[in-house]
Design a protein around this motif. Sequence first.
Motif, PDB file in Angstrom:
ATOM      1  N   LEU A   8       0.854  -1.182   0.000  1.00  0.00           N
ATOM      2  CA  LEU A   8       0.000   0.000   0.000  1.00  0.00           C
ATOM      3  C   LEU A   8       0.887   1.228   0.000  1.00  0.00           C
ATOM      4  O   LEU A   8       1.762   1.375   0.853  1.00  0.00           O
ATOM      5  N   GLY A   9       0.662   2.118  -0.954  1.00  0.00           N
ATOM      6  CA  GLY A   9       1.373   3.391  -1.009  1.00  0.00           C
ATOM      7  C   GLY A   9       0.442   4.524  -0.644  1.00  0.00           C
ATOM      8  O   GLY A   9      -0.714   4.554  -1.091  1.00  0.00           O
ATOM      9  N   LEU A  10       0.930   5.429   0.191  1.00  0.00           N
ATOM     10  CA  LEU A  10       0.159   6.612   0.575  1.00  0.00           C
ATOM     11  C   LEU A  10       1.025   7.850   0.399  1.00  0.00           C
ATOM     12  O   LEU A  10       2.229   7.817   0.697  1.00  0.00           O
ATOM     13  N   MET A  11       0.413   8.915  -0.059  1.00  0.00           N
ATOM     14  CA  MET A  11       1.087  10.200  -0.171  1.00  0.00           C
ATOM     15  C   MET A  11       0.253  11.231   0.574  1.00  0.00           C
ATOM     16  O   MET A  11      -0.964  11.299   0.398  1.00  0.00           O
ATOM     17  N   ILE A  12       0.919  12.020   1.405  1.00  0.00           N
ATOM     18  CA  ILE A  12       0.248  13.104   2.127  1.00  0.00           C
ATOM     19  C   ILE A  12       0.899  14.414   1.701  1.00  0.00           C
ATOM     20  O   ILE A  12       2.111  14.574   1.826  1.00  0.00           O
ATOM     21  N   SER A  13       0.077  15.343   1.220  1.00  0.00           N
ATOM     22  CA  SER A  13       0.603  16.648   0.816  1.00  0.00           C
ATOM     23  C   SER A  13       0.099  17.782   1.703  1.00  0.00           C
ATOM     24  O   SER A  13       0.467  18.933   1.485  1.00  0.00           O
ATOM     25  N   THR A  14      -0.723  17.455   2.686  1.00  0.00           N
ATOM     26  CA  THR A  14      -1.314  18.486   3.541  1.00  0.00           C
ATOM     27  C   THR A  14      -0.585  18.561   4.880  1.00  0.00           C
ATOM     28  O   THR A  14       0.079  17.618   5.297  1.00  0.00           O
ATOM     29  N   ALA A  15      -0.754  19.690   5.553  1.00  0.00           N
ATOM     30  CA  ALA A  15      -0.094  19.923   6.848  1.00  0.00           C
ATOM     31  C   ALA A  15      -0.553  18.894   7.878  1.00  0.00           C
ATOM     32  O   ALA A  15      -1.660  18.351   7.776  1.00  0.00           O
ATOM     33  N   LEU A  25      -2.760   7.597   8.956  1.00  0.00           N
ATOM     34  CA  LEU A  25      -2.329   6.794  10.099  1.00  0.00           C
ATOM     35  C   LEU A  25      -3.257   5.598  10.311  1.00  0.00           C
ATOM     36  O   LEU A  25      -2.795   4.474  10.537  1.00  0.00           O
ATOM     37  N   GLY A  26      -4.548   5.840  10.226  1.00  0.00           N
ATOM     38  CA  GLY A  26      -5.511   4.756  10.394  1.00  0.00           C
ATOM     39  C   GLY A  26      -5.383   3.692   9.319  1.00  0.00           C
ATOM     40  O   GLY A  26      -5.364   2.489   9.613  1.00  0.00           O
ATOM     41  N   LEU A  27      -5.283   4.125   8.066  1.00  0.00           N
ATOM     42  CA  LEU A  27      -5.127   3.176   6.961  1.00  0.00           C
ATOM     43  C   LEU A  27      -3.825   2.395   7.093  1.00  0.00           C
ATOM     44  O   LEU A  27      -3.793   1.177   6.882  1.00  0.00           O
ATOM     45  N   SER A  28      -2.758   3.098   7.443  1.00  0.00           N
ATOM     46  CA  SER A  28      -1.448   2.458   7.560  1.00  0.00           C
ATOM     47  C   SER A  28      -1.429   1.432   8.680  1.00  0.00           C
ATOM     48  O   SER A  28      -0.924   0.310   8.501  1.00  0.00           O
ATOM     49  N   ASN A  29      -1.957   1.784   9.831  1.00  0.00           N
ATOM     50  CA  ASN A  29      -1.988   0.852  10.953  1.00  0.00           C
ATOM     51  C   ASN A  29      -2.843  -0.376  10.635  1.00  0.00           C
ATOM     52  O   ASN A  29      -2.451  -1.508  10.945  1.00  0.00           O
ATOM     53  N   ALA A  30      -3.977  -0.158   9.999  1.00  0.00           N
ATOM     54  CA  ALA A  30      -4.835  -1.285   9.623  1.00  0.00           C
ATOM     55  C   ALA A  30      -4.123  -2.191   8.621  1.00  0.00           C
ATOM     56  O   ALA A  30      -4.187  -3.423   8.731  1.00  0.00           O
ATOM     57  N   ALA A  31      -3.439  -1.597   7.673  1.00  0.00           N
ATOM     58  CA  ALA A  31      -2.710  -2.384   6.675  1.00  0.00           C
ATOM     59  C   ALA A  31      -1.570  -3.175   7.323  1.00  0.00           C
ATOM     60  O   ALA A  31      -1.392  -4.366   7.046  1.00  0.00           O
ATOM     61  N   LEU A  32      -0.818  -2.523   8.189  1.00  0.00           N
ATOM     62  CA  LEU A  32       0.279  -3.217   8.870  1.00  0.00           C
ATOM     63  C   LEU A  32      -0.241  -4.358   9.736  1.00  0.00           C
ATOM     64  O   LEU A  32       0.376  -5.430   9.793  1.00  0.00           O
ATOM     65  N   ASP A  33      -1.387  -4.150  10.370  1.00  0.00           N
ATOM     66  CA  ASP A  33      -1.993  -5.202  11.185  1.00  0.00           C
ATOM     67  C   ASP A  33      -2.321  -6.442  10.362  1.00  0.00           C
ATOM     68  O   ASP A  33      -2.336  -7.559  10.884  1.00  0.00           O
ATOM     69  N   ARG A  34      -2.568  -6.252   9.073  1.00  0.00           N
ATOM     70  CA  ARG A  34      -2.973  -7.352   8.200  1.00  0.00           C
ATOM     71  C   ARG A  34      -1.816  -7.905   7.366  1.00  0.00           C
ATOM     72  O   ARG A  34      -2.030  -8.691   6.449  1.00  0.00           O
ATOM     73  N   GLY A  35      -0.614  -7.430   7.642  1.00  0.00           N
ATOM     74  CA  GLY A  35       0.553  -7.954   6.929  1.00  0.00           C
ATOM     75  C   GLY A  35       0.863  -7.274   5.615  1.00  0.00           C
ATOM     76  O   GLY A  35       1.657  -7.780   4.821  1.00  0.00           O
ATOM     77  N   THR A  36       0.260  -6.138   5.375  1.00  0.00           N
ATOM     78  CA  THR A  36       0.522  -5.367   4.157  1.00  0.00           C
ATOM     79  C   THR A  36       1.747  -4.487   4.360  1.00  0.00           C
ATOM     80  O   THR A  36       1.919  -3.893   5.421  1.00  0.00           O
ATOM     81  N   GLN A  37       2.590  -4.396   3.351  1.00  0.00           N
ATOM     82  CA  GLN A  37       3.722  -3.482   3.400  1.00  0.00           C
ATOM     83  C   GLN A  37       3.207  -2.069   3.108  1.00  0.00           C
ATOM     84  O   GLN A  37       2.425  -1.870   2.185  1.00  0.00           O
ATOM     85  N   VAL A  38       3.660  -1.101   3.888  1.00  0.00           N
ATOM     86  CA  VAL A  38       3.190   0.278   3.754  1.00  0.00           C
ATOM     87  C   VAL A  38       4.348   1.179   3.358  1.00  0.00           C
ATOM     88  O   VAL A  38       5.433   1.105   3.937  1.00  0.00           O
ATOM     89  N   TYR A  39       4.094   2.033   2.371  1.00  0.00           N
ATOM     90  CA  TYR A  39       5.046   3.023   1.888  1.00  0.00           C
ATOM     91  C   TYR A  39       4.392   4.389   2.021  1.00  0.00           C
ATOM     92  O   TYR A  39       3.389   4.658   1.350  1.00  0.00           O
TER      93      TYR A  39
END
Length: 105
Positions: A8-15, A25-39
């Motif tokens: 899973l790739g995420l980009m944040i451009s906002t403050a 943060l929520g998406l990343s934590n949920a993905a990591l909990d399920r064994g997904t690699q997060v970028y």
Amino acid sequence: MDPAGKKLGLMISTAPEHANLATALGLSNAALDRGTQVYLYLIDDGVAAVEDPRVQDLAARGARLFVCAYGCQKRGLPLSDRATNCGLVVLTDVINGTDRFIALN
């Protein structure tokens, strides 16, 4: 689709004060909990979140953290030793190399 082994790739451009950080943060934590690699790629105003403890917690859990060096320079922020300082070529690699990519603008 089994999320284990996916990327899973995420980009944040906002403050960091914007709700996009909490969403990422929520998406990343949920993905990591399920064994997904997060970028996670921080760009534009999002570069200010690189030292945020919640972002660093993701890195401690195994997420790969990237911060736009040009964005830091334009905002007068020092380069971080807690993320990979890089440019748009790496962002392109994240976009092309992940199974899902989400841009939070």
